[in-house]
Design a protein around this motif. Sequence first.
Motif: not given
Length: 347
Positions: A154-155, A265-266, A272-273, A275-284
Amino acid sequence: MRKQHLLLIVPILLLLAFYSALGRVGWDMPIPDIAAKHGFYMVSGLFGTLISLERTFILKNKLWLAVPLVSFGSVIMVINGYLLWGFLAQAIAAFLLSILYFIQWRKHREVFLLILALSALAWMTSGLVLTSDKGFAAASIWLILFLLYTIVAERLELSKFVATPKWAEPALLILFILLFAVQAIPFHWGTNYPSGILIAATGFWLLQFDMATKNLNKSGFFFYTGSTLYTGFVWLMISGVLMALPLQTFYHYDAVLHSFFIGFAFSMIYAHAPIIFPALLKKHHTPFHKTLYIPVWLTHVLLLLRLYADYSGDWTLRKWTGLLQVLVMLLFFASFAVLMFRKKKAT
C-alpha cells in the motif's frame, strides 16, 4: 443494508482484540479463554477483516464483500469454540483475497499487486497452520508477513509517482520472495536469522525510498503522517533485529511480536486512519488535530517500557504497560472518531 454498515464490524473486532490483550498480559477477565486466542483476534480478526474491507469496499462487484464477511465469520466461529472451522474460514477468506489481487495484477501489472498477492497467500498459510493445531507461535511469522507485505504494498501504491531508482522496486520484490521462501526452513535450523535480517532490510528500504521522508519537511497533517510512518519504519527495523537475535528470555518472543504489531503495524494505522476511513465513509474533510500526537507518542513510550519489562523479567511492569497501551489506543480511536464525525472541518 448499506455497505457502510459493514464498517461497524471494525470497532467490534477492535474491542475484542483489546479485551483479549488484557487477559493475555495477566489481568483477570471474564471469559478467560478469549485471551488464549489474542493473536488470532488481533491480527487475523481485526487486521485481516479491516484490510479485506479496505480492498473490497470500493469495488463495483459487491460479491467481493464476501471476503471480509467470511473473515468476520471466522472470528465468530473461534469465539464459539469451532476452532477448526474458524481457522479454515480464515484461510478461505485469504484465498479469495489472493484471487482478487491476482485478477487485479493481471489487469494492471503493478509490483504492489504482486506483493499484495503474496500477503494474501501468507494470511492463508497462517490459517492452514492453525488448522493443523500447531498453535499461534507457528502461525505468527505468516501473520507478520501478511501485514508486512500488505502495508509495504500500500505504501508502494501511494508512492508510485515518487521517483525512485529503477532497481528499488525489483529489489524489494526479490527481498519479499526470499523472505517467503526461507519459511520453508525448519525453525530449529534458525529460520529467525534470515527472516529477521530481511525484515530489518525492508525497514531500511522504506526509510530510504518511501514518500514519508518527504513529508517530514512539511507541517500540519503531512508532518503527522510522515513522522508517524517514519517511526513505524524504525520499529520495523527494530523488530527485525530482535527476531534475528538468539532467544534470550521467555518474553523475547513477546518483544519481537509487539515491536512489529504495535510499533510498526499500529503506527501504520495511526498514519493511514485519517486517509482511509473518511474515504470509506464518504467524509470530505481530513480528521486531524495535533492532539492525535498524544496517544501516538504514548504508544511508543509504553512499548519501550514493555520491551524493558520483557527483557528484565518485570511481570508487574509488563502487566501495567499492557493495560495502559490498550487505554492509549482507545484514546486515539475515540479522539479520531470525534474529529471525523464533527461537522466543523478539522484544523
